[in-house]
Design a protein around this motif. Structure first.
Motif, PDB file in Angstrom:
ATOM      1  N   LYS A  75       8.618  22.645   9.153  1.00 21.24           N
ATOM      2  CA  LYS A  75       7.627  21.719   9.679  1.00 21.24           C
ATOM      3  C   LYS A  75       7.251  21.019   9.788  1.00 21.24           C
ATOM      4  O   LYS A  75       6.924  19.934  10.389  1.00 21.24           O
ATOM      5  N   ILE A  79       7.242  16.902  10.059  1.00 18.21           N
ATOM      6  CA  ILE A  79       5.669  15.661  10.813  1.00 18.21           C
ATOM      7  C   ILE A  79       5.213  14.595   9.955  1.00 18.21           C
ATOM      8  O   ILE A  79       5.107  13.438  10.109  1.00 18.21           O
ATOM      9  N   ASN A  82       7.221  11.945   9.224  1.00 15.32           N
ATOM     10  CA  ASN A  82       7.850  11.179  10.172  1.00 15.32           C
ATOM     11  C   ASN A  82       9.429  11.263  10.449  1.00 15.32           C
ATOM     12  O   ASN A  82      10.184  10.447  10.439  1.00 15.32           O
ATOM     13  N   TRP A  84      13.032  13.821  11.402  1.00 14.24           N
ATOM     14  CA  TRP A  84      13.974  15.052  12.138  1.00 14.24           C
ATOM     15  C   TRP A  84      14.952  15.230  11.128  1.00 14.24           C
ATOM     16  O   TRP A  84      14.709  15.310  10.148  1.00 14.24           O
ATOM     17  N   TYR A  98      15.479  19.784  15.393  1.00 13.55           N
ATOM     18  CA  TYR A  98      14.370  19.827  15.557  1.00 13.55           C
ATOM     19  C   TYR A  98      13.706  17.879  15.272  1.00 13.55           C
ATOM     20  O   TYR A  98      13.930  17.440  14.419  1.00 13.55           O
ATOM     21  N   ARG A  99      12.470  17.160  16.550  1.00 10.98           N
ATOM     22  CA  ARG A  99      12.022  16.394  16.144  1.00 10.98           C
ATOM     23  C   ARG A  99      13.636  15.668  16.471  1.00 10.98           C
ATOM     24  O   ARG A  99      13.443  14.626  15.962  1.00 10.98           O
TER      25      ARG A  99
END
Length: 472
Positions: A75, A79, A82, A84, A98-99
């Motif tokens: 994760k 992040i 940037n 997903w 996720y994201r």
């Protein structure tokens, strides 16, 4: 020669162009292969490539009984990038997000998976990469979308026939480049080698003793042209001096041969008379003839000694036996010895000194020879009533002057008086000499680190100035 120079220059330019092209191509291919085989990011920064990031991300996906979780490091990595993620089962159904951005699909057909990978279907700033993970014989797929406007991926399709056509076009362009390089090389070589050819021709002329070489110093070889001109001037001056010395040497050999032949004839004649049994000479006559033979022999000996001495001085083969003497007493004794000679007892030689003690380091034998030659030169070139002044004084340096008030020397002779083999035109018959006396005197003074200068005026006499160093 000219075409050889041009050809070599042009060949060098074309060879450099070809080598540079091939070396660049080789380096590019080598770097591409190295990047592919060793996964070295040569054409990008040190950051992990998106494809590698996607492939390695499977280690951060945990799947248990079709339940998917992502590790904390995974994760965090998403992040930081940037990015997903969507995890799909074998049927294309999304089982984990996720994201992910809003409005993204939850189910994908095989064609949609390919379409999503090949093209930007999410937005203009996001590039999607596909990875896979196998867990208990079940194959899972996952999308990782990286939002980065600087990141792009393109797929290229090509036809082998088109590649051949490209190679052919590149080959034609390469040939044209070589032709252009040849043209440029020709014009540059012509500009550079033309003056070089002129220089080579000039050097050949100098080597063939044609010294009338003079060029205008200009262009790239300006300094070379200047040096060739300087060499030409030097060789011209040396050749003139050589010819002058050659003429003087030949004249001198002729004069010396005549001068030696005359006393030899006298010696031979008187010796034959004394030996002849038909003649009966008195003791007085024999002594008279013996005196003449001795006189002529001494003259021949003097000439031979002069020849030997001037050769040794010229070749720097003479070692000076210096010692410090009082030059005042030394010169006074020379003047007294000359006046004690019956031939010169009636001459007017005056000695001057501004002090009684002036120490100078000299080779007494050689220095006496030099001063005698200079004084005798003043005697034999002038009338009996001439006054000769020998002056010694101590200033900043020790200064010796030999001055007479006689006939003087013409300018054209003044320049030659210290040359070897030169004999003055108004030398008296009583002392013809070898023609080496003044040259020997100057060489001896110079060997003593002294400086000798001469000045003269017709009808007013001649002055010889000598400055020499103090003893060390």
């Amino acid at each position: 020669m000219k075409w050889k120079l041009n050809g070599r220059y042009i060949f060098s330019i074309v060879l450099v162009v070809i080598l540079v092209v091939f070396v660049n191509i080789f380096i590019i291919f080598a770097l591409l292969i190295a990047q592919s085989v060793f996964n070295i990011p040569l054409f990008q920064g040190n950051e992990t490539s998106p494809e590698l990031f996607t492939r390695q991300f499977q280690d951060k996906i945990n799947i248990v009984n079709n339940h998917v979780t992502i590790s904390k490091s995974g994760k965090k990595a998403l992040i930081e990038e940037n990015a997903w993620i969507q995890v799909l089962d074998e049927h294309g159904k999304v089982i984990y997000n996720y994201r992910t951005p809003k409005g993204i699909k939850k189910n994908y057909t095989p064609s949609e998976i390919v379409q999503t990978y090949k093209y930007k279907e999410v937005n203009a700033d996001t590039t999607v990469f596909v990875g896979g993970k196998k867990e208990k014989s079940i194959n899972y797929s996952y999308f990782i979308g990286i939002e980065n406007p600087s990141l792009n991926r393109y797929f290229i399709s090509y036809d082998n026939r088109n590649i051949y056509q490209v190679v052919k076009v590149v080959g034609i362009v390469f040939i044209i480049d070589i032709f252009i390089a040849l043209l440029i090389g020709y014009f540059f070589s012509k500009r550079l080698t033309q003056p070089l050819q002129t220089l080579i021709n000039g050097i050949k002329r100098l080597a063939n003793k044609d010294y009338a070489v003079n060029y205008e110093p200009k262009g790239v070889y300006k300094d070379v042209f200047h040096n060739v001109n300087f060499l030409s001037d030097q060789l011209t001056a040396n050749e003139k001096e050589r010819k002058k010395l050659e003429i003087m040497r030949e004249d001198w050999i002729g004069n010396i041969s005549h001068d030696i032949k005359t006393p030899l004839a006298s010696i031979q004649g008187y010796a034959e008379l004394i030996k002849d049994q038909d003649y009966h000479f008195s003791i007085e006559e024999i002594r008279e003839y013996a005196g003449i033979i001795e006189q002529k022999s001494l003259y021949i000996k003097e000439v031979i000694e002069d020849l030997n001495l001037t050769t040794r001085l010229k070749n720097k083969a003479l070692s000076l036996n210096k010692k410090t003497v009082n030059i005042v007493a030394f010169l006074r004794n020379i003047v007294i010895d000359i006046l004690n000679d019956p031939k010169y007892s009636n001459r007017n030689i005056v000695f001057h000194a501004n002090q009684e003690q002036i120490p100078v380091a000299i080779d007494e034998i050689l220095f006496r020879r030099a001063i005698n030659n200079l004084i005798y030169n003043a005697i034999v070139h002038n009338d009996e009533n001439v006054q000769i002044d020998v002056m010694i004084e101590k200033k900043e340096r020790t200064h010796l002057t030999i001055k007479d008030n006689g006939k003087g020397i013409e300018r054209k002779e003044l320049d030659k008086i210290f040359d070897r083999y030169y004999r003055g035109t108004n030398t008296g018959d009583a002392h013809k000499g070898s023609g080496l006396g003044m040259a020997i005197a100057k060489d001896i003074i110079q060997e003593h680190k002294g400086e000798l200068t001469i000045s003269s005026e017709i009808g007013h006499g001649t002055t010889i100035d000598i400055n020499f160093e103090d003893p060390s």
